[in-house]
Design an enzyme around this catalytic site. Structure first.
Site, PDB file in Angstrom:
ATOM      1  CE  LYS A 142      -1.938   3.051   2.270  1.00 22.13           C
ATOM      2  NZ  LYS A 142      -1.821   4.467   1.817  1.00 22.13           N
ATOM      3  CD  GLU A 155       9.790  12.542  11.622  1.00 25.07           C
ATOM      4  OE1 GLU A 155       8.710  11.954  11.739  1.00 25.07           O
ATOM      5  OE2 GLU A 155      10.828  11.988  11.211  1.00 25.07           O
ATOM      6  CB  CYS A 160      12.739   8.891   8.508  1.00 26.78           C
ATOM      7  SG  CYS A 160      13.666   7.732   7.527  1.00 26.78           S
ATOM      8  CD  GLU A 165      12.501   4.105   8.835  1.00 23.03           C
ATOM      9  OE1 GLU A 165      12.443   5.047   9.653  1.00 23.03           O
ATOM     10  OE2 GLU A 165      12.530   4.258   7.620  1.00 23.03           O
TER      11      GLU A 165
HETATM   12  P1  NAP Z   1       1.720   8.443   7.887  1.00 19.09           P
HETATM   13  O1  NAP Z   1       0.296   8.828   8.093  1.00 19.09           O
HETATM   14  O2  NAP Z   1       2.401   7.700   8.952  1.00 19.09           O
HETATM   15  O3  NAP Z   1       1.738   7.619   6.504  1.00 19.09           O
HETATM   16  C1  NAP Z   1       2.575   6.545   6.181  1.00 19.09           C
HETATM   17  C2  NAP Z   1       1.771   5.449   5.502  1.00 19.09           C
HETATM   18  O4  NAP Z   1       0.852   4.861   6.420  1.00 19.09           O
HETATM   19  C3  NAP Z   1       0.930   5.928   4.332  1.00 19.09           C
HETATM   20  O5  NAP Z   1       0.888   4.923   3.347  1.00 19.09           O
HETATM   21  C4  NAP Z   1      -0.410   6.109   4.989  1.00 19.09           C
HETATM   22  O6  NAP Z   1      -1.487   6.142   4.096  1.00 19.09           O
HETATM   23  C5  NAP Z   1      -0.474   4.914   5.907  1.00 19.09           C
HETATM   24  N1  NAP Z   1      -1.414   5.044   7.014  1.00 19.09           N
HETATM   25  C6  NAP Z   1      -1.912   6.170   7.591  1.00 19.09           C
HETATM   26  N2  NAP Z   1      -2.773   5.856   8.592  1.00 19.09           N
HETATM   27  C7  NAP Z   1      -2.840   4.512   8.653  1.00 19.09           C
HETATM   28  C8  NAP Z   1      -3.547   3.587   9.468  1.00 19.09           C
HETATM   29  N3  NAP Z   1      -4.375   3.988  10.447  1.00 19.09           N
HETATM   30  N4  NAP Z   1      -3.370   2.275   9.252  1.00 19.09           N
HETATM   31  C9  NAP Z   1      -2.540   1.832   8.289  1.00 19.09           C
HETATM   32  N5  NAP Z   1      -1.848   2.662   7.476  1.00 19.09           N
HETATM   33  C10 NAP Z   1      -1.978   3.984   7.661  1.00 19.09           C
HETATM   34  O7  NAP Z   1       2.561   9.700   7.529  1.00 19.09           O
HETATM   35  P2  NAP Z   1       1.999  11.049   6.868  1.00 19.09           P
HETATM   36  O8  NAP Z   1       0.698  11.468   7.470  1.00 19.09           O
HETATM   37  O9  NAP Z   1       2.010  10.862   5.407  1.00 19.09           O
HETATM   38  O10 NAP Z   1       3.101  12.061   7.340  1.00 19.09           O
HETATM   39  C11 NAP Z   1       2.964  12.648   8.625  1.00 19.09           C
HETATM   40  C12 NAP Z   1       4.276  12.724   9.327  1.00 19.09           C
HETATM   41  O11 NAP Z   1       4.846  11.421   9.417  1.00 19.09           O
HETATM   42  C13 NAP Z   1       5.322  13.524   8.612  1.00 19.09           C
HETATM   43  O12 NAP Z   1       5.185  14.876   8.803  1.00 19.09           O
HETATM   44  C14 NAP Z   1       6.564  12.958   9.217  1.00 19.09           C
HETATM   45  O13 NAP Z   1       6.809  13.559  10.451  1.00 19.09           O
HETATM   46  C15 NAP Z   1       6.232  11.504   9.431  1.00 19.09           C
HETATM   47  N6  NAP Z   1       6.776  10.633   8.369  1.00 19.09           N
HETATM   48  C16 NAP Z   1       7.832   9.845   8.672  1.00 19.09           C
HETATM   49  C17 NAP Z   1       8.380   9.035   7.690  1.00 19.09           C
HETATM   50  C18 NAP Z   1       9.549   8.160   7.942  1.00 19.09           C
HETATM   51  O14 NAP Z   1      10.205   7.735   6.994  1.00 19.09           O
HETATM   52  N7  NAP Z   1       9.870   7.829   9.163  1.00 19.09           N
HETATM   53  C19 NAP Z   1       7.847   9.039   6.408  1.00 19.09           C
HETATM   54  C20 NAP Z   1       6.734   9.848   6.139  1.00 19.09           C
HETATM   55  C21 NAP Z   1       6.218  10.630   7.137  1.00 19.09           C
HETATM   56  P3  NAP Z   1      -1.955   7.596   3.531  1.00 19.09           P
HETATM   57  O15 NAP Z   1      -0.913   7.993   2.576  1.00 19.09           O
HETATM   58  O16 NAP Z   1      -3.246   7.391   2.876  1.00 19.09           O
HETATM   59  O17 NAP Z   1      -2.066   8.494   4.725  1.00 19.09           O
END
Ligand code: NAP
Ligand code: MG
Length: 484
Positions: free
Chosen positions: A181, A387, A290, A256
């Site tokens: 996904k 972050e 990250c 991660e």
């Molecule tokens: P996120 O919500 O954690 O998204 C990562 C992945 O998880 C996406 O594919 C997302 O789908 C999915 N997801 C979201 N809610 C879920 C749930 N309840 N169950 C299963 N999967 C789920 O990250 P984001 O909202 O895109 O970004 C928010 C913050 O996360 C950023 O500002 C940053 O601080 C952090 N982040 C960290 C990393 C890293 O590499 N550690 C990478 C990205 C973001 P959707 O795309 O549909 O939401």
């Protein structure tokens, strides 16, 4: 034909077929540099995840995949790597249009490293071995290293094709099947990867790609009783939610998650290398990394000189059209992410940090945030704790090693850290004391398919890449044989 049009628009890839979402929904994916819609992706939901999990189970248990030798699996993985390399220009263009990362990064780093990752794990596919274990007579005992079964992989938008490779390649090498996904902001390169995998001879159902939203498609994958493991990269809060929900079916997990990585510059460092290193540590991929070196600790004696040089370095970074090979800084991935980054800038100002550079949106179209440096930051300020995931650097001062290690470790995260010094003892001492899954010495942000990567503390657990990463997709069976 433009790269984006090679992707079946608005379709999911399930059981080797390009299919509509059952409910028929689609959603736009936006080019963050122009704010225009590139194309539409299918909105996969629980019923589509179910179809994909069923197809993956069938491929795991019955299909040709289950019968292939390790070296035959390896041959397919190697071919995927070769095809990615042959298509580097096109895949890089898709990635840059969808995510806003610069074409130079996509062409030189993301796609080549994804190709390398497939070839690295291709080599492992034929080298997954059990052990014979000397137990009491009259028994002959051995272990088998077996795949887990169907794995669900959920990836974010910051390195879409590369993180897909980090997850897909080791899972396939070990003989699993997959439901992937991608993030809603960047669904396109995962769909292109599925096409390439099919062309490389991956049998139907082995890799399924379901685009859609986190709470619906992602959540359904986490809940699905036919999925044996979730490998997730993303925010710590979603990681926590996944861990809670995965307990219902006791899925294996690797997480991660986020970071707030300390980058420590001692006064005896190679100044120019450290300035470049500190700048790239926070501004590479517009800070959407990250492991971004978002807390820069500079030794007191060097502070003013360092800040001047770093400001000069930063002011020269060209921001603009990510398709221009000279561009160093593209737009944030989405309007929401830009707004989030700017809200942290406001918090920084409000809590009394000194804005040295940037701090605002660039004029015109696109979600561009100016590269931003805050000086005079205290480790208890919001911009030093949370972050931000954008081009915002917090600069802090220190006087000696014990103090800086204490400050560096004073965070719930533990993804990465770096030290810059010419003193070899100080460097290795700091590397031991820093509580982080990766420590760089006199460099920053390096990765290799062979080197394990993952978090300490609330940056998650499990490792990706290397032999450690491969083992996360296997389980051990103990076999007892009575020879009496
Ligand atoms: P996120 O919500 O954690 O998204 C990562 C992945 O998880 C996406 O594919 C997302 O789908 C999915 N997801 C979201 N809610 C879920 C749930 N309840 N169950 C299963 N999967 C789920 O990250 P984001 O909202 O895109 O970004 C928010 C913050 O996360 C950023 O500002 C940053 O601080 C952090 N982040 C960290 C990393 C890293 O590499 N550690 C990478 C990205 C973001 P959707 O795309 O549909 O939401
Ligand atoms: Mg997009």
């Amino acid at each position: 034909m433009p790269a984006v049009q090679k992707i079946a628009p608005g379709r999911l890839y399930i059981g080797g077929q390009w299919v509509d979402a059952l409910a028929g929904g689609t959603f736009p994916t936006i080019n963050p540099a122009t704010e225009e819609t590139l194309t539409r992706a299918a909105e996969g939901r629980a019923e589509d995840i179910d179809r994909a999990a069923v197809a993956a189970r069938k491929a795991f248990e019955e299909g040709p995949w289950a019968k292939l030798s390790g070296s035959d699996r390896g041959r397919i993985l190697w071919k995927i790597g070769d095809l990615l390399e042959a298509r580097v220009a096109e895949v890089a263009e898709i990635e840059t249009l969808d995510s806003g990362k610069t074409i130079t990064e996509s062409l030189r780093v993301d796609v080549p490293m994804a190709a390398d990752c497939f070839r690295y794990f291709a080599g492992w596919a034929s080298k997954i071995e059990g052990e014979t274990v000397p137990v009491r007579a009259p028994f002959f005992n051995y272990t088998l290293r077996e795949p887990l079964g169907v794995v669900g992989q959920i990836i974010p938008w910051n390195f879409p094709i590369l993180l897909a490779a980090w997850k897909v390649a080791p899972a396939l090498a070990a003989g699993n099947t997959i439901v992937l996904k991608p993030a809603e902001q960047t669904p396109l390169s995962a769909l292109r990867l599925a096409q390439i995998a099919e062309e490389a001879g991956l049998p139907p159902g082995v890799l399924n790609v379901v685009t859609g939203f986190g709470p619906t498609a992602g959540g359904a994958l986490v809940d699905h009783p036919g999925v044996d493991k979730i490998a997730f990269t993303g925010s710590t809060s979603v990681g926590q939610e996944i861990m809670r929900r995965a307990s219902g079916t006791l899925k294996r997990l690797t997480l991660e998650l986020g970071g707030k990585s300390p980058n420590i510059v001692f006064a005896d460092a190679d100044l120019d290398a450290a300035v470049r290193g500190a700048g790239n540590a926070i501004f590479y991929n517009k800070g959407e990394v990250c492991t971004a070196g978002s807390r820069l600790f500079v030794e007191d004696a060097l502070h003013d000189t360092f800040l001047d040089k770093l400001s000069a370095f930063t002011a020269k970074l060209q921001q603009g059209d990510p398709l221009d090979p000279k561009t160093r800084l593209g737009p944030q991935v989405s309007e929401a992410q830009m707004a989030r980054v700017l809200s942290f800038v406001d918090k920084g100002k409000g809590e009394g940090a000194r804005l040295v550079l940037g701090g605002e949106r660039a004029p015109g179209k696109g979600y561009f945030v100016r590269p931003t440096i805050f000086d005079g930051v205290r480790n208890d300020m919001t911009i030093a704790r949370e972050e931000i995931f954008g081009p915002v650097l917090s600069v802090l001062r220190f006087r000696e090693i014990d103090e800086v290690v204490r400050l560096a470790n004073d965070t719930p995260y533990g993804l990465a850290a770096a030290v810059w010094t010419k003193d070899i003892k100080k460097a290795h001492r700091a590397a031991r004391l820093l509580r982080a899954g990766t420590v760089w010495i006199n460099t920053y942000g390096l990765y290799d398919s062979a080197m394990p990567f993952g978090g300490y503390k609330m940056s998650g657990f499990g490792r990706e890449l290397g032999h450690h990463g491969l083992m996360e997709y296997t389980q051990t069976k103990s076999v007892w044989v009575d020879l009496s």
